[in-house]
Write an enzyme that holds these catalytic residues in place. Sequence first.
Site, PDB file in Angstrom:
ATOM      1  N   ASP A   1       0.864  -1.178   0.000  1.00  0.00           N
ATOM      2  CA  ASP A   1       0.000   0.000   0.000  1.00  0.00           C
ATOM      3  C   ASP A   1       0.900   1.228   0.000  1.00  0.00           C
ATOM      4  O   ASP A   1       2.030   1.163  -0.470  1.00  0.00           O
ATOM      5  CB  ASP A   1      -0.944  -0.035   1.213  1.00  0.00           C
ATOM      6  CG  ASP A   1      -2.262   0.675   0.944  1.00  0.00           C
ATOM      7  OD1 ASP A   1      -2.226   1.844   0.490  1.00  0.00           O
ATOM      8  OD2 ASP A   1      -3.335   0.088   1.185  1.00  0.00           O
TER       9      ASP A   1
ATOM     10  N   GLY B   1       4.851  -0.538  -3.953  1.00  0.00           N
ATOM     11  CA  GLY B   1       3.950   0.195  -3.071  1.00  0.00           C
ATOM     12  C   GLY B   1       3.127   1.182  -3.870  1.00  0.00           C
ATOM     13  O   GLY B   1       3.161   1.203  -5.105  1.00  0.00           O
ATOM     14  N   HIS B   2       2.407   2.027  -3.156  1.00  0.00           N
ATOM     15  CA  HIS B   2       1.500   2.981  -3.799  1.00  0.00           C
ATOM     16  C   HIS B   2       2.028   4.412  -3.752  1.00  0.00           C
ATOM     17  O   HIS B   2       1.290   5.351  -4.010  1.00  0.00           O
ATOM     18  CB  HIS B   2       0.114   2.924  -3.147  1.00  0.00           C
ATOM     19  CG  HIS B   2      -0.589   1.626  -3.357  1.00  0.00           C
ATOM     20  ND1 HIS B   2      -1.858   1.375  -2.885  1.00  0.00           N
ATOM     21  CD2 HIS B   2      -0.198   0.479  -3.995  1.00  0.00           C
ATOM     22  CE1 HIS B   2      -2.215   0.133  -3.210  1.00  0.00           C
ATOM     23  NE2 HIS B   2      -1.221  -0.420  -3.888  1.00  0.00           N
ATOM     24  N   GLY B   3       3.307   4.592  -3.384  1.00  0.00           N
ATOM     25  CA  GLY B   3       3.905   5.914  -3.378  1.00  0.00           C
ATOM     26  C   GLY B   3       3.795   6.616  -2.036  1.00  0.00           C
ATOM     27  O   GLY B   3       3.458   6.019  -1.016  1.00  0.00           O
TER      28      GLY B   3
ATOM     29  N   THR C   1       2.688   2.164  -7.936  1.00  0.00           N
ATOM     30  CA  THR C   1       1.494   2.570  -8.676  1.00  0.00           C
ATOM     31  C   THR C   1       1.404   4.090  -8.781  1.00  0.00           C
ATOM     32  O   THR C   1       0.893   4.618  -9.772  1.00  0.00           O
ATOM     33  CB  THR C   1       0.224   2.028  -8.005  1.00  0.00           C
ATOM     34  OG1 THR C   1       0.179   2.471  -6.645  1.00  0.00           O
ATOM     35  CG2 THR C   1       0.200   0.512  -8.034  1.00  0.00           C
TER      36      THR C   1
END
Length: 401
Positions: A223, A245-247, A276
Amino acid sequence: MECIDFVFMAFCLPLLFNAVTTSRPITGPKVFDVRRYGAKGDGKTDNTNAFTNAWKDACTWNGPSKMYIPKGRFYLGGVTFGGPCNGKISFVIDGTLLAPPNNDDIKKETWINFRYIDYLTVSGGGTVDGQGKRSWSLNDCHKNNNCPKLAINMGFDFVKKSRMNGITSLNSKAGHLNFFSVDHFDITGVGLKAPGNSPNTDGIKIALSSNMQISNTHISTGDDCIAMLSGNTNFDIYNVTCGPGHGISIGSLGKNKDEKNVKGLTVRDSVFTGTTNGIRIKTWESSASTIVISNLVYKNLQMIDVESPINIDQKYCPYPPCNKLGDSHIQIQNVTLKNIWGTSRNKVAVKFQCSKSFPCKDVQLVDINLTHNGVDGPAIALCDNVEGSATGRIIPPHCLN
């Protein structure tokens, strides 16, 4: 040392005095080794009581203290280490702490929780292993409103003037580190690791906190690498590697009524690999709160095969369809994006999807170079309801008003 006459005595006596005084032992913190309280590093003994008793003695010691976990594998149930303590206190992990594999056995929202403590140091070369693999399949919150609340590896609530360094957090059931109402806290040299497909395993999640520094840290998770929530002010994040991860995100915000402003965030000198998102701000389209997100600086950032390197999303809807009752009432303003370069997995490398009622204001682009090598053509930027300016070389061409 020998003094020949009275003249040299003036020089020799000070040297003798210094030699004597510097040879005295330096008093350090009182050490509370968990083994003295019955803890066993065999990977199966429940050490919760031993750890609790060691903390109690360390916290009430009149002076600096150190709770020490040596090498070994220490099984530990859900535990809260509370203050206030009588002096500066260190929690030193050289071994591995093992969470119960079954989430129900933790019986807490946070596996290891520190609360109401000043001058805390969590350090060592050890590992905090959440053993989360068995629990990840239980995370079906996108379709189940009664999904189980999985445990965070380590939390800090109402902690001030403290720091963490050298620790590795591994395979958390939910997030790795959670901070709530924390002030003046430094995180450095920390590793946070979980597979890219592990749901909701945020690296660092922070709310209602101030004056924090995160540096020299590697985060690979399922995440957000770092998630900044409501009420955060004055943050400096640098030399962080993020991916998978999602940044690094602000939000999501706007879902709850009593949220607070977010102000003063710098993210610099960091690398995003295969994430992402790179940098993201996410607010719910039909927001329940009216707040301001301001004074943000993102600079010297490298994007390597990032799906969406720059993303302001004020129509956030993680699990569509979402109720659309109006535009987001969250104002985003004073945002600087400088010297950001690398590759975008998607054609849209820069996306500003801002609120029609509260357009993004004073967004500044300086020296942006984000490329896309797909068959669908070069990278582009998309803008909705954003005001700002651009200077230097800008790739893709900007769309600011």
